[in-house]
Design a protein around this motif. Structure first.
Motif, short mmCIF file in Angstrom:
data_model
loop_
_atom_site.label_atom_id
_atom_site.label_comp_id
_atom_site.label_asym_id
_atom_site.label_seq_id
_atom_site.Cartn_x
_atom_site.Cartn_y
_atom_site.Cartn_z
N ASP A 90 14.57 -7.36 0.00
CA ASP A 90 14.94 -8.16 -1.29
C ASP A 90 15.17 -7.24 -2.32
OD1 ASP A 90 14.08 -10.46 0.59
OD2 ASP A 90 12.39 -10.58 -0.33
N GLU A 133 23.24 -23.70 4.83
CA GLU A 133 22.87 -23.07 3.71
C GLU A 133 23.64 -23.53 2.55
OE1 GLU A 133 21.42 -18.64 2.31
OE2 GLU A 133 21.75 -19.15 4.52
N CYS A 177 21.96 -19.23 -6.92
CA CYS A 177 20.79 -20.20 -7.34
C CYS A 177 20.57 -20.11 -8.81
CB CYS A 177 19.61 -19.81 -6.61
SG CYS A 177 18.14 -20.93 -6.81
N ARG A 215 15.51 -26.48 -3.48
CA ARG A 215 15.99 -25.39 -3.12
C ARG A 215 15.02 -24.35 -2.70
NH1 ARG A 215 21.29 -24.26 -6.05
NH2 ARG A 215 21.42 -22.51 -4.30
N GLU A 219 15.35 -21.18 -2.59
CA GLU A 219 15.28 -19.93 -3.43
C GLU A 219 14.17 -19.95 -4.63
OE1 GLU A 219 17.92 -21.63 -2.59
OE2 GLU A 219 19.49 -20.22 -2.23
N THR A 220 13.97 -21.46 -5.06
CA THR A 220 13.12 -21.55 -6.33
C THR A 220 11.83 -21.12 -6.05
OG1 THR A 220 12.81 -23.97 -5.60
CG2 THR A 220 14.60 -23.44 -7.16
N TRP A 262 10.52 -18.43 -5.61
CA TRP A 262 10.45 -16.97 -6.22
C TRP A 262 10.20 -17.06 -7.77
CZ3 TRP A 262 8.89 -13.28 -3.13
CH2 TRP A 262 9.34 -13.38 -1.79
N ARG A 263 10.55 -18.09 -8.43
CA ARG A 263 10.23 -18.39 -9.69
C ARG A 263 8.65 -18.02 -10.00
NH1 ARG A 263 14.01 -23.47 -10.55
NH2 ARG A 263 15.60 -22.48 -10.45
N GLY A 294 19.27 -16.31 -8.12
CA GLY A 294 19.65 -15.78 -6.91
C GLY A 294 21.00 -15.73 -6.22
N ASN A 333 23.16 -15.24 -2.31
CA ASN A 333 23.20 -15.01 -0.84
C ASN A 333 24.41 -15.35 -0.17
OD1 ASN A 333 22.73 -17.57 -0.51
ND2 ASN A 333 20.58 -17.34 0.09
N LEU A 391 17.66 -12.40 -7.63
CA LEU A 391 17.18 -12.21 -6.41
C LEU A 391 18.07 -12.03 -5.12
CD1 LEU A 391 14.74 -11.40 -4.22
CD2 LEU A 391 14.69 -13.98 -3.97
N GLY A 406 18.03 -11.78 -1.57
CA GLY A 406 17.05 -11.74 -0.46
C GLY A 406 17.52 -11.27 1.10
#
Length: 180
Positions: A19, A70, A100, A108, A110-111, A113-114, A123, A125, A159, A161
């Protein structure tokens, strides 16, 4: 026990993924990237509507079918503007990237990681360039444009990832944060 099972199936555990994170609060796109896009007549813009985001889905189905869902989910929940599209001068889609934004729909993935990276987390990807578009710097340009857009939307820590392309993203200042 799980490791033993995977090893009996041929898994060696030799590949590492990472990451990556970068503070984009003062990010500036390198002039060489902008100049190359202009010379190549390639534009990179976020989808302006769900219909425009559907162009990215068409490309995904043809070039990267494993990423189709995705991309489809953010579009379905209204985050179509998080789909970044690279187009030739004639409008042909030659690349895509999924962002993101800090205000992304809370469902979603990815959230999550907040809580670690802060409320201004963004983010990126699924950077993909068509076979005909490869070798022209479009992938790196997508990441550069995504970094600038996320900065303008209030992101600070961005991020990227689950990748093994540390050197590729490192060209724009992204550094390994976690290793798997």
């Amino acid at each position: 026990a799980a490791l033993d099972f995977f090893r009996t199936q041929g898994w060696t555990g030799e590949k590492h993924v990472y990451d990556l994170v970068r503070d984009v609060s003062e990010y500036v796109t390198p002039k060489t990237i902008s100049a190359r896009l202009a010379a190549d007549k390639v534009s990179i813009l976020p989808a302006a509507s769900p219909a425009e985001a559907a162009d990215a889905l068409t490309m995904q189905a043809a070039e990267f079918p494993g990423w189709y869902d995705e991309f489809a989910y953010p579009i379905r929940v209204g985050d179509y503007r998080d789909v970044l599209i690279a187009r030739e001068g004639d409008g042909t889609v030659v690349g895509t990237l999924l962002m993101c934004s800090p205000d992304a729909h809370p469902t979603r993935g990815e959230t999550i990681w907040r809580s670690v990276l802060g409320a201004g987390m963004g983010g990126m990807n699924a950077v993909g360039v068509t076979k005909t578009g490869r070798g022209r710097g479009i992938g790196l340009a997508l990441v550069a444009r995504g970094s600038a857009i996320l900065r303008s939307r209030g992101a600070r820590n961005v991020l990227i990832g689950w990748t093994d392309l540390v050197d590729f993203y490192g060209k724009l200042g992204y550094k390994a944060w976690r290793e798997y």
